[in-house]
Design an enzyme around this catalytic site. Sequence first.
Site, PDB file in Angstrom:
ATOM      1  N   TYR A   1       0.814  -1.357  -0.097  1.00 47.30           N
ATOM      2  CA  TYR A   1       0.070  -0.074  -0.006  1.00 47.30           C
ATOM      3  C   TYR A   1       0.913   1.263   0.004  1.00 47.30           C
ATOM      4  CZ  TYR A   1      -3.837  -3.007   0.976  1.00 47.30           C
ATOM      5  OH  TYR A   1      -4.780  -4.220   1.026  1.00 47.30           O
TER       6      TYR A   1
ATOM      7  N   HIS B   1      -9.507   0.992  -5.732  1.00 46.06           N
ATOM      8  CA  HIS B   1      -8.525   0.211  -5.139  1.00 46.06           C
ATOM      9  C   HIS B   1      -7.160   0.770  -5.053  1.00 46.06           C
ATOM     10  CE1 HIS B   1     -11.451  -2.624  -3.874  1.00 46.06           C
ATOM     11  NE2 HIS B   1     -12.015  -2.503  -5.067  1.00 46.06           N
TER      12      HIS B   1
HETATM   13  C1  DQA Z   1      -8.014  -2.623  -1.024  1.00 42.63           C
HETATM   14  C2  DQA Z   1      -7.903  -4.039  -1.593  1.00 42.63           C
HETATM   15  C3  DQA Z   1      -8.634  -4.982  -0.670  1.00 42.63           C
HETATM   16  O1  DQA Z   1      -8.596  -6.290  -0.968  1.00 42.63           O
HETATM   17  C4  DQA Z   1      -8.155  -4.808   0.936  1.00 42.63           C
HETATM   18  O2  DQA Z   1      -8.839  -5.580   1.608  1.00 42.63           O
HETATM   19  C5  DQA Z   1      -8.001  -3.468   1.264  1.00 42.63           C
HETATM   20  C6  DQA Z   1      -7.600  -2.415   0.462  1.00 42.63           C
HETATM   21  C7  DQA Z   1      -7.056  -1.620  -1.783  1.00 42.63           C
HETATM   22  O3  DQA Z   1      -7.209  -0.400  -1.627  1.00 42.63           O
HETATM   23  O4  DQA Z   1      -6.252  -2.072  -2.547  1.00 42.63           O
HETATM   24  O5  DQA Z   1      -8.183  -3.017   2.452  1.00 42.63           O
HETATM   25  O6  DQA Z   1      -9.430  -2.126  -1.212  1.00 42.63           O
END
Ligand code: DQA
Length: 147
Positions: free
Chosen positions: A22, A99
Amino acid sequence: MKVMVLSGANLGRLGLREPAVYGSRSYGDLVAACRELATELGLEVDCRQTDDEATMLRWLHEAADVDAAVVLNPGAWSHYSYALRDAATQVQGPLVEVHLSQTHAREAFRHHSVISAVAVGTITGLGFDSYLLALRAIAARVRLAAP
Ligand code: DQA
């Protein structure tokens, strides 16, 4: 145009949470980036994050009631929450699903989102740009709809 930028479970932990997936920037950094672009685009953004599904449902009901557009990162709820999908269906605003990570390159359970079918579009895997591109898409749709 009012745009609610809604981030779900665990997204307040950006910067601390799995930085290899992330990134190292915080949720505060994400909000700052969204606000800066919104000013440039002439959008009014309201950025919120919650780890509580009921709160997210209420925010989506609010978006439906005030006719706001929505940028929604449902986090893990994307993959199983029919309640969130039913709430997202009510938003006419439009609603763009985002995402940060490339969910399709991760575990199989992340490959399907129950939200995507009720979003006008989904932007996946571009980090903060997923949110910023969603704001640009909303601004473009608003301009097209203007008389
Ligand atoms: C997410 C992807 C999801 O699978 C994960 O559970 C998240 C973040 C993303 O922003 O990449 O919490 O939504």
